[in-house]
Write an enzyme that holds these catalytic residues in place. Structure first.
Site, short mmCIF file in Angstrom:
data_model
loop_
_atom_site.label_atom_id
_atom_site.label_comp_id
_atom_site.label_asym_id
_atom_site.label_seq_id
_atom_site.Cartn_x
_atom_site.Cartn_y
_atom_site.Cartn_z
N CYS A 1 36.15 -43.43 2.38
CA CYS A 1 36.78 -44.16 3.49
C CYS A 1 38.30 -44.24 3.31
O CYS A 1 39.04 -44.27 4.29
CB CYS A 1 36.19 -45.57 3.62
SG CYS A 1 36.32 -46.56 2.11
N HIS B 1 36.15 -51.47 1.40
CA HIS B 1 36.10 -50.47 2.48
C HIS B 1 37.44 -50.39 3.19
O HIS B 1 38.06 -51.40 3.50
CB HIS B 1 35.02 -50.88 3.49
CG HIS B 1 34.77 -49.86 4.56
ND1 HIS B 1 34.40 -48.56 4.29
CD2 HIS B 1 34.87 -49.95 5.91
CE1 HIS B 1 34.26 -47.89 5.44
NE2 HIS B 1 34.55 -48.72 6.42
#
Length: 476
Positions: A104, A438
């Site tokens: 990510c 994330h």
């Protein structure tokens, strides 16, 4: 319904809950897990000690109606649609990048770089047949930029719902082995720092394109170093530069500009050439060149000895949609930039007045001068959308020319004519430390300031401008 979720040993209960929210639309605050302790502590890691691998866990919770996709209603007139509805109805939504296992950080960074127009065009126009300077050590940088070009072409063409840049990832890990690190316990590739990736990508882009790339981002400083014990011991240098400003966050930092100004002043200890003894020096930086594109790093990660990890400062630090850095400039340079800034504001004022006048005419039912003579033409929604876009683009070009008329004659390539910057994008990290969590990117539409896109790997959605302000921190 049963969902399959994969977690690494470093990911926390908070990471699990976020993944569950993305899959089920059940907000984190409503999730109740039928396991010992109920996963109340979001910071808990090594979840395999609580939830056995390949086991099924029951979750209680009610989905949020606002998160659930609602069926589109048919609209017959383009004016009836909001900007985000227009984007969705006419397939203008950008596409995402597939997560290939803790990638990510790369996906968010690539989406942000793609949406910087001059950088995007430079990469897309890259000719892979050009000479690499006969230096074999540079080969990997040219291969990396070539794979960036292929990725950008995929984002531009939108032939698929999403892209999996696996070759780019492999070349990146070969060029910079730090991104090939694996977790010793699980064997999975580790989460990485998006800021470190950005720095390395910029290095490769500089190797390939040289100054014509770097000048758009180069900040130049005048650095004054003074011995606090001897006012006559002063050194002034004007050869220091960087590609970003840093916002250091202390217990008193509430606003971005304050953090940036603090970062331009520091104390260091070094040996004096005059007294030949250690002394404390004050270092003060002033900007003497502003780049066309300004990058700002929130310095949130710090090394925490007790955990042996980079932990995160969660303090809320508010950022503006428009940043004026006048206070950080050297006095003569500051005067020049203020003069141009005021001229540009006059153009901005005229532009806003014209737009308000046009809106009033539309509301009163009067025809727009640009559409006069075609009022009886019947257009499909698609044709009306394209016509509206063409008119908007012509207006954008007109006002760009009006702004350029105010630029100073001595403006150098890649330099900002004034001291003002408009926010175009943010790369964010959700989580408590750099080894988990994330990354996502939030980028402004290039033609509509009120439309923002959220890039969550291969999931792309439109977010309201007001919600962008919530990215200032105050939580994970």
């Amino acid at each position: 319904m049963t969902y399959t979720i994969e977690l690494t040993a470093n990911e926390s209960a908070g990471d699990l809950k976020q993944k569950v929210e993305d899959l089920t639309q059940i907000p984190v605050s409503r999730q109740k897990y039928m396991v010992k302790g109920g996963l109340l502590d979001d910071s808990i890691t090594n979840l395999s000690t609580i939830i056995k691998p390949n086991s099924t866990v029951m979750l209680l919770g009610t989905p949020d109606a606002n998160l659930i996709s609602k069926p589109k209603t048919q609209n017959h007139f383009i004016e009836d649609l909001s900007p985000d509805q227009q984007v969705q109805q006419f397939n203008e939504l950008p596409i995402g990048l597939k997560n290939m296992g803790n990638t990510c950080y790369m996906n968010a960074t690539l989406q942000a770089l793609y949406r910087i127009e001059p950088l995007r065009q430079m990469v897309l126009n890259y000719d892979s047949t050009q000479d690499n300077g006969s230096n074999p050590q540079n080969d990997v940088h040219y291969k990396l930029v070539l794979e960036m070009k292929r990725c950008f072409e995929g984002l531009q063409k939108k032939s698929f719902k999403s892209i999996m840049p696996v070759v780019l990832l492999n070349v990146l890990r070969k060029a910079y082995p730090q991104f090939a690190e694996r977790d010793q316990s699980s064997g999975f590739f580790k989460q990485q720092d998006a800021e470190e990736l950005l720095t390395q990508l910029f290095h490769s882009l500089n190797v390939v394109f040289g100054d014509k790339f770097g000048e758009d981002f180069r900040i130049q400083f005048r650095t004054t170093t003074t011995d606090t014990a001897n006012a006559n011991d002063v050194t002034v240098k004007e050869d220091e530069s960087d590609i970003k400003l840093q916002c250091h966050i202390s217990g008193n930092t509430n606003f971005l500009k304050a953090g940036l100004i603090d970062s331009l002043n520091e104390k260091i200890e070094k040996r004096s050439d005059i007294t030949n003894a250690n002394s404390v020096y004050s270092v003060h930086k002033e900007i003497i060149r502003l780049p066309k594109l300004l990058m700002v790093q929130y310095v949130r990660f710090f090394w925490k000895r007790s955990t042996g990890k980079k932990s995160k400062i969660l303090r809320k630090v508010v950022f503006p949609f428009q940043l004026d850095v006048t206070d950080m400039l050297e006095s003569k340079y500051q005067k020049e930039k203020i003069e141009v800034r005021e001229k540009l504001r006059e153009v901005e004022k005229e532009k806003n007045e014209k737009e308000r006048e046009l809106k009033k005419r539309k509301l009163s039912g009067k025809s727009n001068e640009e559409l006069e003579g075609s009022i009886d033409t019947v257009m499909t929604p698609r044709e009306e959308f394209e016509t509206k876009k063409a008119l908007e683009e012509s207006q954008v070009d007109f006002w760009k020319d009006e702004y350029k008329k105010q630029f100073p004659d001595n403006l150098t390539a890649g330099e900002n004519p004034s001291s003002v910057y408009n926010l175009i994008g943010i790369i964010t990290h959700q989580g408590a430390n750099s080894e988990s969590g994330h990354y996502q990117a939030f980028m402004k539409d290039e033609k509509d300031d009120n439309v923002w896109y959220k890039f969550n790997d291969d999931k792309v959605s439109i977010v309201e401008k007001e919600k962008i302000e919530m990215l200032a921190g105050g939580g994970e």
